[in-house]
Design a protein around this motif. Structure first.
Motif, PDB file in Angstrom:
ATOM      1  N   THR A 142       0.831  -1.204   0.000  1.00 29.56           N
ATOM      2  CA  THR A 142       0.000   0.000   0.000  1.00 29.56           C
ATOM      3  C   THR A 142       0.865   1.253   0.000  1.00 29.56           C
ATOM      4  O   THR A 142       0.580   2.223  -0.714  1.00 29.56           O
ATOM      5  CB  THR A 142      -0.920   0.007   1.239  1.00 29.56           C
ATOM      6  N   LEU A 143       1.933   1.215   0.787  1.00 27.24           N
ATOM      7  CA  LEU A 143       2.867   2.343   0.827  1.00 27.24           C
ATOM      8  C   LEU A 143       3.449   2.590  -0.565  1.00 27.24           C
ATOM      9  O   LEU A 143       3.477   3.729  -1.047  1.00 27.24           O
ATOM     10  CB  LEU A 143       3.979   2.058   1.845  1.00 27.24           C
ATOM     11  N   PHE A 144       3.928   1.533  -1.204  1.00 27.36           N
ATOM     12  CA  PHE A 144       4.546   1.669  -2.529  1.00 27.36           C
ATOM     13  C   PHE A 144       3.536   2.159  -3.557  1.00 27.36           C
ATOM     14  O   PHE A 144       3.845   3.033  -4.381  1.00 27.36           O
ATOM     15  CB  PHE A 144       5.143   0.327  -2.967  1.00 27.36           C
ATOM     16  N   ALA A 145       2.323   1.627  -3.503  1.00 27.98           N
ATOM     17  CA  ALA A 145       1.289   2.032  -4.460  1.00 27.98           C
ATOM     18  C   ALA A 145       0.961   3.517  -4.314  1.00 27.98           C
ATOM     19  O   ALA A 145       0.766   4.228  -5.309  1.00 27.98           O
ATOM     20  CB  ALA A 145       0.032   1.196  -4.261  1.00 27.98           C
ATOM     21  N   GLY A 146       0.914   4.001  -3.075  1.00 26.45           N
ATOM     22  CA  GLY A 146       0.617   5.414  -2.849  1.00 26.45           C
ATOM     23  C   GLY A 146       1.703   6.323  -3.383  1.00 26.45           C
ATOM     24  O   GLY A 146       1.414   7.353  -4.009  1.00 26.45           O
ATOM     25  N   LEU A 147       2.956   5.937  -3.159  1.00 21.37           N
ATOM     26  CA  LEU A 147       4.069   6.739  -3.666  1.00 21.37           C
ATOM     27  C   LEU A 147       4.169   6.644  -5.189  1.00 21.37           C
ATOM     28  O   LEU A 147       4.509   7.621  -5.861  1.00 21.37           O
ATOM     29  CB  LEU A 147       5.379   6.281  -3.009  1.00 21.37           C
ATOM     30  N   LEU A 148       3.863   5.475  -5.719  1.00 17.99           N
ATOM     31  CA  LEU A 148       3.867   5.297  -7.172  1.00 17.99           C
ATOM     32  C   LEU A 148       2.838   6.208  -7.824  1.00 17.99           C
ATOM     33  O   LEU A 148       3.099   6.837  -8.854  1.00 17.99           O
ATOM     34  CB  LEU A 148       3.571   3.827  -7.496  1.00 17.99           C
ATOM     35  N   ALA A 149       1.661   6.303  -7.210  1.00 18.05           N
ATOM     36  CA  ALA A 149       0.603   7.167  -7.745  1.00 18.05           C
ATOM     37  C   ALA A 149       0.980   8.643  -7.682  1.00 18.05           C
ATOM     38  O   ALA A 149       0.440   9.462  -8.429  1.00 18.05           O
ATOM     39  CB  ALA A 149      -0.697   6.925  -6.974  1.00 18.05           C
ATOM     40  N   ALA A 150       1.935   8.983  -6.790  1.00 17.59           N
ATOM     41  CA  ALA A 150       2.373  10.374  -6.661  1.00 17.59           C
ATOM     42  C   ALA A 150       3.421  10.751  -7.702  1.00 17.59           C
ATOM     43  O   ALA A 150       3.880  11.901  -7.739  1.00 17.59           O
ATOM     44  CB  ALA A 150       2.931  10.607  -5.262  1.00 17.59           C
ATOM     45  N   ASP A 151       3.825   9.779  -8.547  1.00 19.87           N
ATOM     46  CA  ASP A 151       4.807  10.044  -9.620  1.00 19.87           C
ATOM     47  C   ASP A 151       6.166  10.473  -9.074  1.00 19.87           C
ATOM     48  O   ASP A 151       6.788  11.404  -9.590  1.00 19.87           O
ATOM     49  CB  ASP A 151       4.287  11.120 -10.582  1.00 19.87           C
ATOM     50  N   VAL A 152       6.655   9.781  -8.049  1.00 23.13           N
ATOM     51  CA  VAL A 152       7.938  10.178  -7.472  1.00 23.13           C
ATOM     52  C   VAL A 152       9.093   9.275  -7.892  1.00 23.13           C
ATOM     53  O   VAL A 152      10.257   9.622  -7.680  1.00 23.13           O
ATOM     54  CB  VAL A 152       7.870  10.227  -5.932  1.00 23.13           C
ATOM     55  N   PHE A 153       8.803   8.107  -8.501  1.00 24.11           N
ATOM     56  CA  PHE A 153       9.859   7.177  -8.895  1.00 24.11           C
ATOM     57  C   PHE A 153      10.222   7.350 -10.363  1.00 24.11           C
ATOM     58  O   PHE A 153       9.354   7.469 -11.222  1.00 24.11           O
ATOM     59  CB  PHE A 153       9.420   5.739  -8.657  1.00 24.11           C
ATOM     60  N   LEU A 154      11.509   7.315 -10.645  1.00 23.97           N
ATOM     61  CA  LEU A 154      11.951   7.388 -12.033  1.00 23.97           C
ATOM     62  C   LEU A 154      11.661   6.066 -12.743  1.00 23.97           C
ATOM     63  O   LEU A 154      11.737   4.995 -12.142  1.00 23.97           O
ATOM     64  CB  LEU A 154      13.454   7.684 -12.103  1.00 23.97           C
TER      65      LEU A 154
END
Length: 254
Positions: free
Chosen positions: A234-246
């Protein structure tokens, strides 16, 4: 910088005699330099007010512009792009005598500065949920960088809540009481807008690990150690949705 420009810069600092090899320094010249100096000074003060709006809200416009003038008198700046002016203002504010009774001011200035840095950061392709799904289990061994605009903060005091309440009043924040309670904050740009939100210790650990080049599996382990109740997917999905990973796709990064 040419010899004339160096002399002109010195003249703006008060040494009008530096122009003697290039110009006749008479009353008319001094008056013209004075006008230019005042115009340049006002431009720097205006730039600081635009770049540090939270600080200006906290202390009021008159107090802020007086402080900005003191800073601008000492820091002429060497970049014609005024949006980048004031990089050292937060550190300077921490030593500014009239601000010593306002311990939250310099930290809030750091966050205002981070907002500007995120605003002007380079564009970069980000990882999508479809890409992450296609990578599957290989994600755990992958080192994924953060978007150039991402700025991470961890404070021992409630600086982030105070800053968010003024910079993003529409976003629910924590208590506005200035107290010794740790808080984390992420500032980043996505879809042309600079966004900010509080992040919990697990999110901060995950993002910091990625920023240091650790594989996602290590980042997940560090986050889980801090908060066993935290769902890492859930943590990863939330950050992924925020467009923070290259993105991990070479052709998209080129």
């Amino acid at each position: 910088m040419s010899a004339f420009h160096a002399a002109f810069d010195a003249a703006l600092s008060g040494n009008t005699d530096a122009l003697l090899p290039h110009l006749v320094v008479d009353d008319r010249t001094r008056a013209a330099i004075g006008v230019y100096r005042n115009t340049a000074l006002k431009a720097r003060i205006d730039a600081l007010e635009a770049s540090f709006p939270t600080v200006a809200q906290l202390v009021g416009v008159d107090w802020f512009r007086a402080a900005a003038r003191a800073f601008a008198d000492e820091h002429l700046g060497d970049d014609p792009v005024l949006v980048t002016y004031g990089a050292s203002f937060p550190d300077w504010l921490a030593t500014f005598e009239p601000a010593q009774d306002l311990p939250y001011l310099a930290p809030c200035a750091r966050l205002d500065r981070a907002w500007t840095e995120a605003h002007v950061a380079a564009d970069a392709a980000v990882m999508t949920s479809a890409e992450a799904a296609a990578l599957g289990a290989t994600l755990t061994g992958l080192s994924v960088g953060l978007h150039p605009s991402v700025r991470l903060f961890r404070f021992d005091w409630t600086v982030p809540s105070l800053w968010l309440a003024h910079r993003y009043p529409q976003i629910p924040a924590g208590s506005l009481v200035w107290e010794a309670r740790p808080e984390g904050l992420m500032i980043h740009r996505t879809v042309g807008h600079v966004r900010a939100r509080l992040i919990n210790p697990a999110e901060f650990a995950f993002l910091e690990a990625c920023q240091k080049g650790r594989p996602l599996g290590i980042a997940a382990d560090q986050a889980a150690r801090l908060d066993r109740a935290q769902s890492i997917p859930t943590l990863f999905a939330g950050l992924l949705a925020a467009d923070v990973f290259l993105t991990s796709e070479p052709e998209a990064r080129a």
